[in-house]
Design an enzyme around this catalytic site. Structure first.
Site, PDB file in Angstrom:
ATOM      1  N   LYS A  23      -8.627   1.352   2.496  1.00 53.82           N
ATOM      2  CA  LYS A  23      -8.925   2.509   1.637  1.00 53.82           C
ATOM      3  C   LYS A  23      -8.511   2.256   0.184  1.00 53.82           C
ATOM      4  CE  LYS A  23      -6.392   5.315   4.020  1.00 53.82           C
ATOM      5  NZ  LYS A  23      -5.823   4.321   4.976  1.00 53.82           N
ATOM      6  N   ARG A  98      -3.989  14.276   5.225  1.00 54.68           N
ATOM      7  CA  ARG A  98      -3.618  13.525   6.424  1.00 54.68           C
ATOM      8  C   ARG A  98      -3.337  14.453   7.589  1.00 54.68           C
ATOM      9  NH1 ARG A  98      -1.388   8.673   3.559  1.00 54.68           N
ATOM     10  NH2 ARG A  98      -0.796   7.121   5.101  1.00 54.68           N
ATOM     11  N   ARG A 137      -0.212  -7.639   4.094  1.00 49.55           N
ATOM     12  CA  ARG A 137      -0.421  -6.992   2.789  1.00 49.55           C
ATOM     13  C   ARG A 137       0.743  -7.262   1.839  1.00 49.55           C
ATOM     14  NH1 ARG A 137      -2.040  -0.836   2.666  1.00 49.55           N
ATOM     15  NH2 ARG A 137      -0.197  -0.571   3.981  1.00 49.55           N
ATOM     16  N   ARG A 169       5.586  -4.189   1.506  1.00 47.94           N
ATOM     17  CA  ARG A 169       6.142  -2.838   1.595  1.00 47.94           C
ATOM     18  C   ARG A 169       7.098  -2.759   2.784  1.00 47.94           C
ATOM     19  NH1 ARG A 169       0.895   1.021   1.320  1.00 47.94           N
ATOM     20  NH2 ARG A 169       2.148   2.093   2.888  1.00 47.94           N
ATOM     21  N   ARG A 180       3.002   4.240  12.489  1.00 47.54           N
ATOM     22  CA  ARG A 180       2.067   4.867  11.542  1.00 47.54           C
ATOM     23  C   ARG A 180       0.699   5.064  12.194  1.00 47.54           C
ATOM     24  NH1 ARG A 180       2.563   0.826   6.835  1.00 47.54           N
ATOM     25  NH2 ARG A 180       0.960   2.053   5.806  1.00 47.54           N
TER      26      ARG A 180
HETATM   27  P1  ADP Z   1      -5.160   1.101   3.203  1.00 54.12           P
HETATM   28  O1  ADP Z   1      -5.127   1.609   1.774  1.00 54.12           O
HETATM   29  O2  ADP Z   1      -6.242   1.696   4.027  1.00 54.12           O
HETATM   30  O3  ADP Z   1      -3.818   1.188   3.855  1.00 54.12           O
HETATM   31  P2  ADP Z   1      -5.450  -1.524   1.929  1.00 54.12           P
HETATM   32  O4  ADP Z   1      -6.578  -1.338   0.978  1.00 54.12           O
HETATM   33  O5  ADP Z   1      -4.079  -1.587   1.350  1.00 54.12           O
HETATM   34  O6  ADP Z   1      -5.520  -0.459   3.130  1.00 54.12           O
HETATM   35  O7  ADP Z   1      -5.757  -2.878   2.757  1.00 54.12           O
HETATM   36  C1  ADP Z   1      -4.814  -3.358   3.717  1.00 54.12           C
HETATM   37  C2  ADP Z   1      -4.699  -4.877   3.593  1.00 54.12           C
HETATM   38  O8  ADP Z   1      -5.933  -5.470   4.005  1.00 54.12           O
HETATM   39  C3  ADP Z   1      -4.424  -5.386   2.169  1.00 54.12           C
HETATM   40  O9  ADP Z   1      -3.574  -6.493   2.280  1.00 54.12           O
HETATM   41  C4  ADP Z   1      -5.806  -5.797   1.654  1.00 54.12           C
HETATM   42  O10 ADP Z   1      -5.704  -6.856   0.718  1.00 54.12           O
HETATM   43  C5  ADP Z   1      -6.500  -6.255   2.944  1.00 54.12           C
HETATM   44  N1  ADP Z   1      -7.938  -5.953   2.958  1.00 54.12           N
HETATM   45  C6  ADP Z   1      -8.580  -4.863   2.473  1.00 54.12           C
HETATM   46  N2  ADP Z   1      -9.900  -4.937   2.718  1.00 54.12           N
HETATM   47  C7  ADP Z   1     -10.090  -6.096   3.401  1.00 54.12           C
HETATM   48  C8  ADP Z   1     -11.256  -6.754   3.947  1.00 54.12           C
HETATM   49  N3  ADP Z   1     -12.486  -6.206   3.852  1.00 54.12           N
HETATM   50  N4  ADP Z   1     -11.060  -7.932   4.582  1.00 54.12           N
HETATM   51  C9  ADP Z   1      -9.831  -8.483   4.685  1.00 54.12           C
HETATM   52  N5  ADP Z   1      -8.715  -7.921   4.196  1.00 54.12           N
HETATM   53  C10 ADP Z   1      -8.849  -6.746   3.554  1.00 54.12           C
HETATM   54  P1  AMP Z   2       0.036   5.079   2.299  1.00 56.97           P
HETATM   55  O1  AMP Z   2       0.343   4.346   1.034  1.00 56.97           O
HETATM   56  O2  AMP Z   2      -1.151   5.960   2.195  1.00 56.97           O
HETATM   57  O3  AMP Z   2       0.007   4.153   3.488  1.00 56.97           O
HETATM   58  O4  AMP Z   2       1.272   6.088   2.538  1.00 56.97           O
HETATM   59  C1  AMP Z   2       2.593   5.589   2.714  1.00 56.97           C
HETATM   60  C2  AMP Z   2       3.481   6.702   3.262  1.00 56.97           C
HETATM   61  O5  AMP Z   2       3.570   7.783   2.310  1.00 56.97           O
HETATM   62  C3  AMP Z   2       3.000   7.376   4.557  1.00 56.97           C
HETATM   63  O6  AMP Z   2       3.339   6.635   5.721  1.00 56.97           O
HETATM   64  C4  AMP Z   2       3.723   8.718   4.473  1.00 56.97           C
HETATM   65  O7  AMP Z   2       5.097   8.600   4.795  1.00 56.97           O
HETATM   66  C5  AMP Z   2       3.628   9.041   2.974  1.00 56.97           C
HETATM   67  N1  AMP Z   2       2.374   9.796   2.677  1.00 56.97           N
HETATM   68  C6  AMP Z   2       1.342   9.383   1.883  1.00 56.97           C
HETATM   69  N2  AMP Z   2       0.372  10.310   1.842  1.00 56.97           N
HETATM   70  C7  AMP Z   2       0.800  11.331   2.628  1.00 56.97           C
HETATM   71  C8  AMP Z   2       0.224  12.569   3.031  1.00 56.97           C
HETATM   72  N3  AMP Z   2      -0.994  12.960   2.596  1.00 56.97           N
HETATM   73  N4  AMP Z   2       0.932  13.364   3.862  1.00 56.97           N
HETATM   74  C9  AMP Z   2       2.152  13.000   4.298  1.00 56.97           C
HETATM   75  N5  AMP Z   2       2.745  11.837   3.986  1.00 56.97           N
HETATM   76  C10 AMP Z   2       2.070  11.002   3.155  1.00 56.97           C
END
Ligand code: ADP
Ligand code: AMP
Length: 232
Positions: A23, A98, A137, A169, A180
């Protein structure tokens, strides 16, 4: 389903999908193409944690356990953010809502602002791929850009293109990720039905290269609003 197709309208979209679906990666690209802000609640919380604010202190224990921050805290934060000037031209919401109460609150906030949602993109991907993506990541501590150790490594070692340091992270370890995902199934997945009922849900296959997923997402969004460079 009724669709709005107009070249000069703001785009308001939610990206929905499990953690690690891509995302954040796609939200940045969509936001760039449309010239609108990428609003990621996780990024906002992480910046509060880094700055040691009261909100950051409140959020940190939930985040490190992979639990959700309480609805009222998140909703108040998003209400303020959506009232900022740049969000008047549209937004990509990433990581919010969420829970069903968050989605209901968002409906109220957008109704007050007179800003209807265009659609909700649901990123479909299987769980093992998500775990692979998240555990590899690396996120830039300064600009928030995400990398992946195998699929998209930082340009130089652990240094982001902005010069910041790309680190793992704390909540990206395998056991926190499993929690999660569990939280996602229990609390966030019901939003698929919520938005499907409103005719807003659109599916995007999140498997494949970053580029391919971007093409799919932009293909769907173009049915609602033309990207800024294509506007007259
Ligand atoms: P989200 O925001 O849904 O948690 P991220 O955008 O941070 O996901 O992506 C999660 C991980 O996967 C990151 O390390 C990113 O670089 C990698 N990633 C994202 N899209 C792709 C893809 N299409 N193919 C391979 N790796 C990807
Ligand atoms: P994310 O970066 O979206 O993976 O979010 C990291 C963490 O932030 C989550 O695991 C939650 O602890 C908190 N968080 C982010 N967005 C929300 C939301 N909309 N509602 C509740 N917790 C959130």
């Amino acid at each position: 389903m009724t669709q709005r197709v107009a070249a000069d309208e703001a785009l308001r979209v939610i990206l929905l999908g499990p953690p690690g679906a891509g995302k954040g990666t796609q939200a940045r690209r969509v936001a760039d193409v449309y010239g609108i802000p990428h609003i990621a609640t996780g990024d906002i919380f992480r910046s509060h944690v880094r700055n040691g604010t009261e909100l950051g202190q409140k959020a940190e224990e939930y985040m490190s356990a992979g639990e959700l921050v309480p609805d009222e805290v998140v909703i108040a934060m998003v209400r303020d953010r959506l009232q900022e000037e740049d969000a008047a031209t549209g937004f990509v919401l990433d990581g919010f809502p969420r829970t069903v109460p968050q989605a209901q609150a968002l409906e109220g906030i957008l109704a007050d602002l007179g800003q209807p949602l265009d659609c909700v993109l649901r990123f479909s991907i299987d769980e093992e791929e998500v775990v692979r993506r998240i555990t590899g990541r690396r996120a830039c501590q300064d600009c928030g850009r995400n990398y992946h150790v195998d699929f998209d490594p930082p340009p130089q070692g652990d240094t982001c293109s902005c010069g910041g340091k790309a680190v793992q992270r704390k909540d990206d370890t395998e056991d926190v990720v499993r929690n999660r995902l569990d939280v996602y199934h229990r609390q966030t997945e019901p939003l698929e039905f919520f938005y499907w009922q409103r005719g807003l849900l659109r599916d995007v296959d999140a498997v494949g290269s970053v580029e391919d997923v971007t093409k799919r997402a932009l293909g769907v969004l173009a049915e609602y609003v033309a990207p800024s460079e294509a506007r007259p």
